[in-house]
Design an enzyme around this catalytic site. Structure first.
Site, mmCIF file in Angstrom:
data_model
loop_
_atom_site.group_PDB
_atom_site.id
_atom_site.type_symbol
_atom_site.label_atom_id
_atom_site.label_comp_id
_atom_site.label_asym_id
_atom_site.label_seq_id
_atom_site.Cartn_x
_atom_site.Cartn_y
_atom_site.Cartn_z
ATOM 1 N N LYS A 170 41.979 -35.616 -23.769
ATOM 2 C CA LYS A 170 41.120 -36.668 -23.236
ATOM 3 C C LYS A 170 41.875 -37.350 -22.107
ATOM 4 C CE LYS A 170 40.716 -41.039 -23.807
ATOM 5 N NZ LYS A 170 40.335 -41.460 -22.430
ATOM 6 N N GLU A 245 54.398 -42.513 -25.572
ATOM 7 C CA GLU A 245 55.142 -42.964 -24.392
ATOM 8 C C GLU A 245 54.379 -44.160 -23.876
ATOM 9 O OE1 GLU A 245 55.989 -44.087 -21.060
ATOM 10 O OE2 GLU A 245 55.088 -42.239 -20.274
ATOM 11 N N CYS A 279 55.442 -46.721 -15.609
ATOM 12 C CA CYS A 279 55.930 -47.371 -16.828
ATOM 13 C C CYS A 279 57.440 -47.546 -16.804
ATOM 14 C CB CYS A 279 55.496 -46.579 -18.050
ATOM 15 S SG CYS A 279 55.826 -44.812 -17.937
ATOM 16 N N GLU A 380 54.643 -56.586 -19.016
ATOM 17 C CA GLU A 380 54.573 -55.497 -18.047
ATOM 18 C C GLU A 380 53.441 -55.801 -17.069
ATOM 19 O OE1 GLU A 380 54.690 -50.659 -18.117
ATOM 20 O OE2 GLU A 380 53.320 -51.630 -19.516
#
Length: 475
Positions: A170, A245, A279, A380
């Site tokens: 997906k 992750e 990231c 973040e």
């Protein structure tokens, strides 16, 4: 507007069980340019059934067969590299120079690298009289993000194929078109029916169904920590392996004896690449307090030299838009939060850059005099925003670097031996020393809330393997 309304299931392009289309937006223009279908549980059930049926035969194929298959995929990927780069640029806003130089080629790199790795990998080992076998884990579910879409697809699909697993992908509904091209490449390369399947959709509709499916043996997820927790929760009742992750707030420690121009300037440029939407971006820069003014001047000049341009027109080094409206608003809110909490705005700030009146473009922004408890040092941001934090001693810098819920990557710049010693004390899955380039054989993954898996190279392959002990096999 182009339509991509089918899913790839059991070697064929098929219609959704219940048709429901959404539009794909170009973040540089805020205009829709394609349509995809959103899948549901019924589509996931079909795809998983196909993967389950294909597993017994594919899992027993030879190493040479699977390595040749990966080589064929790499050749097909190479042939369509330009098309993949264009799709990525349109769907998530990467400047064409970056899409052509990194976004698309890194996907190709994973297939080629995994083929070479596979040919030399030992799946069996004798330990005394016990034979240890590494066998494919089974049917895998993949959920991939929009920020480096081809990379994240390839670094899951390539090792899973190498291991002998079957899979359902997906991709992000924000950046789905490069995934459709990858599905076509795999089909043309001769991947057997059912081994690779693709169902487009969102998290609640497809991600949840895939994560909780009893016939899925492993979930590999890349995305936000919040979404990763939901995947793990959905997967828990079936006790499947979950590899994650997730997010990051990577420290970049500039040592007192570092070349300040190189370390600070390079750190700013690395942070701004891909509009800060990586990231592992070095988003917290720690500088010696006595070098504060020099570092701030370099950071300001560097950030102000970064051009923000339309993706198809961007020159090398320029950045494009944030990939979607929700993320753009989050970046704007956090920039405003930094100002309100008292950080010194050195460059950039809220709003679009001058001359860009539409599109999700953010200004390359640098904050100085940030404390490690400020919101912009904790959360973040996932945009072109750098926070600069002063330190008085290396012990203090290391303590602040580790004072985060994340632990994906980190950076240290300065004399090589000292940088390496500092790197050993940082709680993160990667330490990048003195601006070193990527190593596709090095494991990628994090500590703490940055996840629990490893991708890339041999460690990435082993995520998809189970260990079987055949006791007495050597007696």
């Amino acid at each position: 507007m182009k339509d991509y309304l089918q899913f790839y299931i059991n070697g064929e392009w098929v219609d959704p069980v219940t048709p429901r289309a959404i539009e794909v937006e170009n973040p540089a223009t805020e205009e829709s340019f394609a349509r995809i279908s959103l899948g549901a549980k019924a589509d996931v059930d079909k795809a998983v059934a196909a993967a389950k049926a294909a597993f017994p035969s594919f899992s027993r194929t030879s190493v040479d067969y699977r390595a040749d298959l990966l080589d064929n995929i790499a050749a097909g990927f190479q042939a369509r590299l330009g098309e993949i780069a264009e799709a990525i640029s349109d769907e998530m806003g990467a400047p064409m120079w970056l899409a052509q130089a990194a976004q698309a080629p890194i996907g190709l790199g994973h297939f080629a690298n995994t083929a070479a790795l596979l040919r030399n990998y030992e799946f069996e080992e004798m330990k005394g009289t016990t034979l240890l076998r590494k066998e494919p884990i089974g049917v895998c579910g993949f959920i991939t993000p929009w920020n480096w879409p081809a990379n994240q697809i390839a670094c899951k699909v390539a090792p899973a194929l190498a291991a002998g697993c079957t899979m359902v992908l997906k991709p992000s509904e924000i950046a789905p078109l490069d995934a459709m091209i990858v599905a076509e490449i795999l089909h043309e390369a001769g991947v057997p029916a059912g081994v690779f399947n693709l169902v487009n959709g969102d998290g609640p509709g497809v991600g949840q169904a895939l994560s909780s499916h009893p016939d899925v043996d492993m979930m590999s997820f890349t995305g936000s920590t919040r979404a990763g927790v939901l995947v793990a929760q959905a997967a828990a009742p079936t006790v499947k392996r979950v590899s994650q992750e997730l997010g990051g707030k990577s420290p970049n420690i500039v040592l007192p004896d570092a070349d300040m121009k190189k370390a600070v300037g390079g750190g700013v440029l690395t942070m701004m690449t891909n509009s800060g939407q990586s990231c592992n971006a070095p988003s917290r820069m720690f500088v010696p307090r006595e070098k504060r003014d020099e570092a701030v001047a370099i950071a300001k000049a560097t950030a102000e030299s970064v051009k923000v341009m339309m993706p198809r027109e961007a020159e090398k080094g320029a950045i494009g838009p944030i990939s979607n409206a929700n993320q753009y608003q989050k970046v704007q809110d956090l920039i405003q939060k930094g100002i309100e909490e008292g950080a010194t705005l050195v460059a950039g700030g809220p709003g679009r850059p001058e001359g860009l009146n539409r599109g999700y473009f953010a200004r390359p922004t640098v904050f100085a005099d940030v404390t490690n408890d400020m919101t912009i040092a904790r959360e973040e941001i996932f945009g072109p925003v750098l926070t600069m934090i002063n330190y008085d001693s290396l012990d203090e810098a290391i303590e602040m670097a580790n004072d985060t819920e994340y632990g994906l990557s980190s950076y240290v710049q300065g004399p090589a031996e000292q940088a390496a010693e500092v790197g050993k004390k940082i709680r993160a899955g990667q330490v990048v020393l003195n601006g070193a380039g990527i190593d596709m054989n090095a494991p990628f993954g994090g500590f703490k809330m940055s996840g629990n898996g490893r991708e890339w190279g041999e460690f990435g392959l082993e995520e998809f393997l189970e260990v079987k002990a055949m006791i007495g096999a050597g007696a």
